[in-house]
Design a protein around this motif. Structure first.
Motif, PDB file in Angstrom:
ATOM      1  N   GLU A 118       0.856  -1.185   0.000  1.00 35.28           N
ATOM      2  CA  GLU A 118       0.000   0.000   0.000  1.00 35.28           C
ATOM      3  C   GLU A 118       0.891   1.233   0.000  1.00 35.28           C
ATOM      4  O   GLU A 118       1.765   1.373   0.858  1.00 35.28           O
ATOM      5  CB  GLU A 118      -0.906   0.019   1.228  1.00 35.28           C
ATOM      6  CG  GLU A 118      -1.832   1.216   1.236  1.00 35.28           C
ATOM      7  CD  GLU A 118      -2.825   1.214   2.396  1.00 35.28           C
ATOM      8  OE1 GLU A 118      -3.387   2.298   2.663  1.00 35.28           O
ATOM      9  OE2 GLU A 118      -3.034   0.161   3.009  1.00 35.28           O
ATOM     10  N   LEU A 119       0.658   2.115  -0.971  1.00 36.09           N
ATOM     11  CA  LEU A 119       1.393   3.370  -1.072  1.00 36.09           C
ATOM     12  C   LEU A 119       0.409   4.507  -0.840  1.00 36.09           C
ATOM     13  O   LEU A 119      -0.621   4.579  -1.503  1.00 36.09           O
ATOM     14  CB  LEU A 119       2.046   3.517  -2.453  1.00 36.09           C
ATOM     15  CG  LEU A 119       3.030   2.428  -2.857  1.00 36.09           C
ATOM     16  CD1 LEU A 119       3.553   2.675  -4.267  1.00 36.09           C
ATOM     17  CD2 LEU A 119       4.180   2.327  -1.868  1.00 36.09           C
ATOM     18  N   GLY A 120       0.739   5.394   0.084  1.00 33.89           N
ATOM     19  CA  GLY A 120      -0.124   6.535   0.368  1.00 33.89           C
ATOM     20  C   GLY A 120      -0.041   7.584  -0.725  1.00 33.89           C
ATOM     21  O   GLY A 120       0.785   7.513  -1.645  1.00 33.89           O
ATOM     22  N   ASP A 121      -0.897   8.585  -0.624  1.00 34.83           N
ATOM     23  CA  ASP A 121      -0.925   9.683  -1.586  1.00 34.83           C
ATOM     24  C   ASP A 121       0.444  10.354  -1.689  1.00 34.83           C
ATOM     25  O   ASP A 121       1.190  10.424  -0.715  1.00 34.83           O
ATOM     26  CB  ASP A 121      -1.957  10.735  -1.167  1.00 34.83           C
ATOM     27  CG  ASP A 121      -3.383  10.216  -1.195  1.00 34.83           C
ATOM     28  OD1 ASP A 121      -3.635   9.165  -1.816  1.00 34.83           O
ATOM     29  OD2 ASP A 121      -4.257  10.870  -0.596  1.00 34.83           O
ATOM     30  N   TYR A 122       0.744  10.849  -2.873  1.00 37.82           N
ATOM     31  CA  TYR A 122       1.979  11.595  -3.153  1.00 37.82           C
ATOM     32  C   TYR A 122       3.230  10.779  -2.827  1.00 37.82           C
ATOM     33  O   TYR A 122       4.212  11.304  -2.308  1.00 37.82           O
ATOM     34  CB  TYR A 122       1.995  12.928  -2.408  1.00 37.82           C
ATOM     35  CG  TYR A 122       0.964  13.900  -2.926  1.00 37.82           C
ATOM     36  CD1 TYR A 122       1.250  14.724  -3.999  1.00 37.82           C
ATOM     37  CD2 TYR A 122      -0.300  13.975  -2.362  1.00 37.82           C
ATOM     38  CE1 TYR A 122       0.303  15.609  -4.491  1.00 37.82           C
ATOM     39  CE2 TYR A 122      -1.256  14.850  -2.843  1.00 37.82           C
ATOM     40  CZ  TYR A 122      -0.951  15.665  -3.909  1.00 37.82           C
ATOM     41  OH  TYR A 122      -1.892  16.527  -4.395  1.00 37.82           O
ATOM     42  N   THR A 123       3.213   9.495  -3.164  1.00 40.73           N
ATOM     43  CA  THR A 123       4.407   8.662  -3.047  1.00 40.73           C
ATOM     44  C   THR A 123       5.075   8.610  -4.415  1.00 40.73           C
ATOM     45  O   THR A 123       4.422   8.336  -5.418  1.00 40.73           O
ATOM     46  CB  THR A 123       4.050   7.236  -2.583  1.00 40.73           C
ATOM     47  OG1 THR A 123       3.472   7.310  -1.281  1.00 40.73           O
ATOM     48  CG2 THR A 123       5.280   6.351  -2.542  1.00 40.73           C
ATOM     49  N   SER A 136       2.295   3.513   3.595  1.00 41.09           N
ATOM     50  CA  SER A 136       0.907   3.977   3.536  1.00 41.09           C
ATOM     51  C   SER A 136       0.704   5.424   3.953  1.00 41.09           C
ATOM     52  O   SER A 136      -0.329   6.012   3.656  1.00 41.09           O
ATOM     53  CB  SER A 136      -0.001   3.056   4.346  1.00 41.09           C
ATOM     54  OG  SER A 136       0.488   2.887   5.644  1.00 41.09           O
ATOM     55  N   ASP A 137       1.680   6.036   4.635  1.00 42.57           N
ATOM     56  CA  ASP A 137       1.533   7.436   5.027  1.00 42.57           C
ATOM     57  C   ASP A 137       1.704   8.385   3.842  1.00 42.57           C
ATOM     58  O   ASP A 137       1.207   9.506   3.861  1.00 42.57           O
ATOM     59  CB  ASP A 137       2.535   7.812   6.127  1.00 42.57           C
ATOM     60  CG  ASP A 137       2.208   7.129   7.446  1.00 42.57           C
ATOM     61  OD1 ASP A 137       1.042   6.705   7.626  1.00 42.57           O
ATOM     62  OD2 ASP A 137       3.113   7.009   8.285  1.00 42.57           O
ATOM     63  N   GLY A 138       2.412   7.947   2.819  1.00 41.29           N
ATOM     64  CA  GLY A 138       2.612   8.763   1.631  1.00 41.29           C
ATOM     65  C   GLY A 138       3.531   9.952   1.870  1.00 41.29           C
ATOM     66  O   GLY A 138       4.251  10.023   2.865  1.00 41.29           O
ATOM     67  N   PHE A 139       3.542  10.875   0.912  1.00 43.94           N
ATOM     68  CA  PHE A 139       4.361  12.088   0.945  1.00 43.94           C
ATOM     69  C   PHE A 139       5.842  11.752   1.133  1.00 43.94           C
ATOM     70  O   PHE A 139       6.547  12.363   1.924  1.00 43.94           O
ATOM     71  CB  PHE A 139       3.865  13.060   2.018  1.00 43.94           C
ATOM     72  CG  PHE A 139       2.486  13.575   1.743  1.00 43.94           C
ATOM     73  CD1 PHE A 139       2.299  14.660   0.898  1.00 43.94           C
ATOM     74  CD2 PHE A 139       1.374  12.944   2.272  1.00 43.94           C
ATOM     75  CE1 PHE A 139       1.025  15.125   0.606  1.00 43.94           C
ATOM     76  CE2 PHE A 139       0.095  13.405   1.988  1.00 43.94           C
ATOM     77  CZ  PHE A 139      -0.079  14.491   1.158  1.00 43.94           C
ATOM     78  N   LYS A 151      13.504  10.359   0.945  1.00 43.27           N
ATOM     79  CA  LYS A 151      13.222  11.656   1.557  1.00 43.27           C
ATOM     80  C   LYS A 151      11.724  11.860   1.685  1.00 43.27           C
ATOM     81  O   LYS A 151      10.931  11.193   1.021  1.00 43.27           O
ATOM     82  CB  LYS A 151      13.864  12.801   0.783  1.00 43.27           C
ATOM     83  CG  LYS A 151      13.250  13.111  -0.556  1.00 43.27           C
ATOM     84  CD  LYS A 151      13.960  14.306  -1.180  1.00 43.27           C
ATOM     85  CE  LYS A 151      13.276  14.728  -2.462  1.00 43.27           C
ATOM     86  NZ  LYS A 151      13.871  15.917  -3.028  1.00 43.27           N
ATOM     87  N   SER A 152      11.357  12.791   2.533  1.00 39.18           N
ATOM     88  CA  SER A 152       9.954  13.152   2.720  1.00 39.18           C
ATOM     89  C   SER A 152       9.593  14.297   1.778  1.00 39.18           C
ATOM     90  O   SER A 152      10.452  15.093   1.388  1.00 39.18           O
ATOM     91  CB  SER A 152       9.706  13.592   4.159  1.00 39.18           C
ATOM     92  OG  SER A 152       9.895  12.501   5.029  1.00 39.18           O
TER      93      SER A 152
END
Length: 186
Positions: A118-123, A136-139, A151-152
């Motif tokens: 699972e890949l969160g948004d903006y990955t 899953s947290d993305g960004f 990197k974030s």
């Protein structure tokens, strides 16, 4: 549809429609797909607005399990998204899983997304990466084999663009709920 999607990341072209709908190359997919890409189990793949996995050449999208991809996600050339693996005790059977990819993601050339991820948004997945676990947290920008966080991405700096015309592949957004109910095995 052809005119309305021109200039987007998932354009519908007359040539593409001919190849998919007349020649039936990837004809089961309800979104535009390059003729060199391979889609298995299109009825188990749910895409978002402005998303077309396999539109870039050489992709392999395997929907034996389930695949969910959010809005405006870009999929580069030669990307693999795999939702099932062979059973190690009986390789003639599949162990099904699901893959979830968020909105506004970018899967770089040659990256591979494995079952259960699972890949969160903006990955952003760097080119050539093999994603074996979830982010899953993305960004984030992830890369490597196995992929890890490089990197974030500052959430307040991302672009939140939308297309003027909303299409799920070839289907207008207002007609998609009916299509999904009748045609997708999600």
């Amino acid at each position: 549809m052809v005119v309305e999607t021109a200039g987007t990341a998932a354009p519908v072209t007359y040539r593409g429609l001919f190849i998919q709908k007349i020649l039936r190359i990837n004809g089961s997919a309800y979104w535009p797909v390059h003729y060199t890409s391979k889609i298995n189990g299109a009825s188990r793949v749910k895409i978002g607005v402005g998303t077309a996995p396999g539109l870039s050449p050489g992709c392999y999208i395997q929907g034996i399990g389930r695949i969910y991809i959010g809005d405006y996600t870009l999929v580069g050339p030669n990307v693999g998204i795999i939702s099932a693996n062979h059973d190690p005790l009986d390789p003639s059977k599949h162990v099904r899983s699901k893959v979830k990819i968020g909105s506004h993601c970018w899967l770089g050339m040659g990256s591979i997304i494995l079952p259960g991820v699972e890949l969160g948004d903006y990955t952003i997945v760097a080119a050539g990466s093999v994603v074996t676990k979830s982010f899953s947290d993305g960004f984030v920008v992830i890369g490597g084999n196995p992929a890890k966080i490089i990197k974030s991405i500052p959430e307040h700096k991302v672009s939140r663009r939308e297309n003027k015309w909303k299409y799920y592949g070839f289907i207008k957004a207002k007609k998609f709920p009916s299509y999904e109910k009748k045609r997708l095995d999600i």
